[in-house]
Design an enzyme around this catalytic site. Structure first.
Site, PDB file in Angstrom:
ATOM      1  N   ASP A  31       2.270 -14.906   0.410  1.00  9.44           N
ATOM      2  CA  ASP A  31       1.502 -13.937  -0.371  1.00  9.44           C
ATOM      3  C   ASP A  31       0.713 -13.002   0.544  1.00  9.44           C
ATOM      4  O   ASP A  31       0.442 -13.323   1.696  1.00  9.44           O
ATOM      5  CB  ASP A  31       0.542 -14.664  -1.315  1.00  9.44           C
ATOM      6  CG  ASP A  31      -0.517 -15.452  -0.554  1.00  9.44           C
ATOM      7  OD1 ASP A  31      -0.151 -16.129   0.434  1.00  9.44           O
ATOM      8  OD2 ASP A  31      -1.699 -15.402  -0.936  1.00  9.44           O
ATOM      9  N   GLU A  32       0.340 -11.879   0.007  1.00 12.00           N
ATOM     10  CA  GLU A  32      -0.592 -10.929   0.632  1.00 12.00           C
ATOM     11  C   GLU A  32      -0.250 -10.632   2.092  1.00 12.00           C
ATOM     12  O   GLU A  32      -1.128 -10.502   2.947  1.00 12.00           O
ATOM     13  CB  GLU A  32      -2.026 -11.450   0.511  1.00 12.00           C
ATOM     14  CG  GLU A  32      -2.489 -11.549  -0.940  1.00 12.00           C
ATOM     15  CD  GLU A  32      -3.863 -12.152  -1.093  1.00 12.00           C
ATOM     16  OE1 GLU A  32      -4.610 -11.697  -1.985  1.00 12.00           O
ATOM     17  OE2 GLU A  32      -4.204 -13.091  -0.343  1.00 12.00           O
ATOM     18  N   ALA A  33       1.039 -10.500   2.373  1.00  8.51           N
ATOM     19  CA  ALA A  33       1.474 -10.181   3.741  1.00  8.51           C
ATOM     20  C   ALA A  33       1.470  -8.664   3.932  1.00  8.51           C
ATOM     21  O   ALA A  33       2.480  -8.060   4.315  1.00  8.51           O
ATOM     22  CB  ALA A  33       2.861 -10.769   3.997  1.00  8.51           C
ATOM     23  N   HIS A  36      -1.910 -14.460   6.424  1.00  9.23           N
ATOM     24  CA  HIS A  36      -2.925 -15.520   6.394  1.00  9.23           C
ATOM     25  C   HIS A  36      -2.803 -16.431   7.619  1.00  9.23           C
ATOM     26  O   HIS A  36      -2.908 -17.658   7.501  1.00  9.23           O
ATOM     27  CB  HIS A  36      -2.805 -16.344   5.106  1.00  9.23           C
ATOM     28  CG  HIS A  36      -3.174 -15.587   3.864  1.00  9.23           C
ATOM     29  ND1 HIS A  36      -4.481 -15.441   3.439  1.00  9.23           N
ATOM     30  CD2 HIS A  36      -2.410 -14.926   2.963  1.00  9.23           C
ATOM     31  CE1 HIS A  36      -4.508 -14.736   2.311  1.00  9.23           C
ATOM     32  NE2 HIS A  36      -3.260 -14.399   2.012  1.00  9.23           N
TER      33      HIS A  36
END
Length: 514
Positions: free
Chosen positions: A327-329, A264
């Site tokens: 998150d969401e790496a 992100h």
């Protein structure tokens, strides 16, 4: 349910409380237990207290701010001056705020001549004041003087929170919400004893907090054209942020800043290409895709960047937590992710704060001293279960129950539906203590209701998605026991208060609105 729960529900259920003691209050008086979140103990009895033009607020110096704010809140609808005094004269109707040891949470007692709120801390008094405001007729939230019998039912409430952490989150990165809008949201959530506001300050679409050592973050990625669909640019200067921290603290809300990394981070890389592995700036992104960006974990500049940002944000933040995302790496190799977290999580402690991140950080051994925010939709997570055994604490925010940006129904004009459709009953119908198998209740420090801004543009949008679900999450965080029937009745009677406040709330068909 157990005897204690049955007694509580009898006290807080609207029809029962009103009919059990008809002589205790006028028919228009709010039943003593008609409060969100539900109090721990409610004992109705005695004559009601009435606000009059002669009423004063008595408070010691340490409670003066809470007392003055109470007077300011009650004045528009009553028209009464309600001055704060150190000691009220005899025979004067008084709302007394009292500080002293031995009180867990707060204790509110209402008699014919006096309301006393007693607590060990000013924060406890503030919580008691929020209860008092709900015990007055709904017209108390009007903005002009009303001809109303300002009665408070007689009796005693003893109340304290189940969890120390009761949070809401607002996404500033996908769409920037102005300081005034954030302040309004702080006022609205504080009414339900929410005591943390998590601000998501950086993401792929925009960077929303001034960092002196990396000025291009806001110069390039904080202005016009940033945000989803190129709408919603802007950022907080350091002065803006400090002002928000002060404003929130005055309402006993603690700001939790989040800088999401190592994923992100597209907005940061647009401003500083050296944070990519090839040194080439990516194009700005205004879509809603996730998982494609990653800091270059093999470069030392990445860790200088992370430390500088953490250092500057920590210096601005009065609260104990710095949230570093995690998150969401998906674009970060698993080994690189672990290496990154092992270096960056300890940096938060270096600058005097407690590391906080989304539950993926639990994969790293360094998370043993951190708080992990569970946002999954499953009821299991092996990494989180293993981490709590080493000391990791947990805030529960399951996306299919606590995410306020999820649509209520398929027809909801705002929001998304990737996690679930979440009606009010869905938001209320879970227990943080048992939500994830293998995570014991002792590891859970609280709950949080995140609100992501992909589809939001205004304060009215924020309100529509947050209310009435945020009070449901607030009750899960505060109250000792949960009852949907009791909650929906109390929520239904709260609707007129939102109407008078001008809050744009969703009128769920699951609720019988007054």
């Amino acid at each position: 349910m157990g005897h204690r729960l049955a007694v509580l529900l009898a006290a807080v259920s609207l029809p029962l409380a009103a009919s059990a003691a008809p002589a205790q209050a006028a028919p228009s008086t709010v039943p003593l237990g008609n409060v969100i979140p539900a109090p721990v103990e409610v004992h109705p009895g005695g004559a009601p207290f009435r606000l009059t033009p002669r009423t004063v607020i008595e408070a010691p110096p340490a409670a003066r701010t809470v007392a003055d704010r109470l007077g300011e809140a009650l004045k528009p609808a009553t028209g009464f001056r309600l001055p704060t005094v150190g000691r009220a004269s005899s025979r004067t109707p008084v709302i007394a705020l009292s500080l002293g040891p031995g009180v867990k949470g707060y204790r509110l007692t209402s008699t014919r001549d006096r309301i006393t709120i007693r607590a060990a801390t000013a924060e406890g008094l503030f919580d008691g004041v929020q209860t008092l405001r709900q015990l007055l007729p709904a017209a108390i939230d009007a903005r002009t003087p009303q001809k109303v019998d300002w009665a408070v039912a007689g009796g005693t409430i003893a109340d304290y929170p189940k969890y120390a952490y009761r949070g809401a989150m607002l996404d500033e990165a996908r769409h920037f919400h102005t300081p005034d809008e954030v302040k309004q949201y702080i006022d609205e959530i504080a009414r339900f004893k929410v005591n943390y506001l998590h601000l998501h300050l950086a993401d792929d679409q925009g960077w929303r907090i001034q960092i002196d050592s990396w000025p291009k973050l806001t110069q390039v990625s904080g202005g016009a054209g940033t945000g989803v669909d190129g709408v919603g640019g802007g950022f907080l200067t350091k002065a803006d942020y400090r002002d928000l921290v002060r404003y929130a603290a005055a309402r006993y809300v603690t700001i939790v800043p989040e800088i999401d990394m190592p994923g992100h981070v597209n907005a940061a890389q647009v401003a500083y290409p050296e944070l990519t592995c090839d040194g080439v700036a990516p194009p700005p992104r205004t879509d809603t895709e996730v998982g494609y960006s990653s800091l270059c974990t093999s470069k030392e500049v990445t860790y200088r960047f992370a430390e500088d940002v953490i250092r500057e944000v920590a210096a601005l933040t009065g609260g104990p937590y710095i949230h570093i995302g995690g998150d969401e790496a998906h674009a970060t190799a698993p080994a690189d992710y672990l290496a990154f977290e092992q270096r960056v999580l300890p940096l938060v402690a270096k600058y005097g704060k407690i590391a906080y991140g989304w539950h993926q950080i639990a994969q790293a051994p360094a998370a043993s001293k951190a708080v992990a925010q569970f946002w999954g939709t499953d009821d299991t997570d092996a990494d989180l279960v293993a981490a709590v055994k080493t000391g990791t604490r947990v805030v529960m925010s399951p996306a299919n129950q606590a995410y306020l940006d999820m649509k209520y129904t398929e027809d909801t004009p705002l929001g998304q539906d990737w996690a679930a459709l979440i009606e009010v009953h869905d938001a209320y119908g879970w227990d943080p203590a048992t939500r994830v198998a293998g995570v014991p209740a002792s590891a859970v420090i609280g709950v949080e209701a995140p609100l992501w801004s992909e589809t939001l543009r205004s304060l009215a949008d924020i309100e529509y998605m947050a209310f009435p679900r945020l009070p449901a999450i607030a009750e899960l965080g505060w109250s000792a026991t949960y009852s949907w029937d009791s909650f929906r009745a109390r929520l239904g009677s709260y609707g007129p208060r939102w109407d008078r406040q001008g809050v744009n709330f969703y009128r769920s068909p699951q609720i019988d609105w007054s």
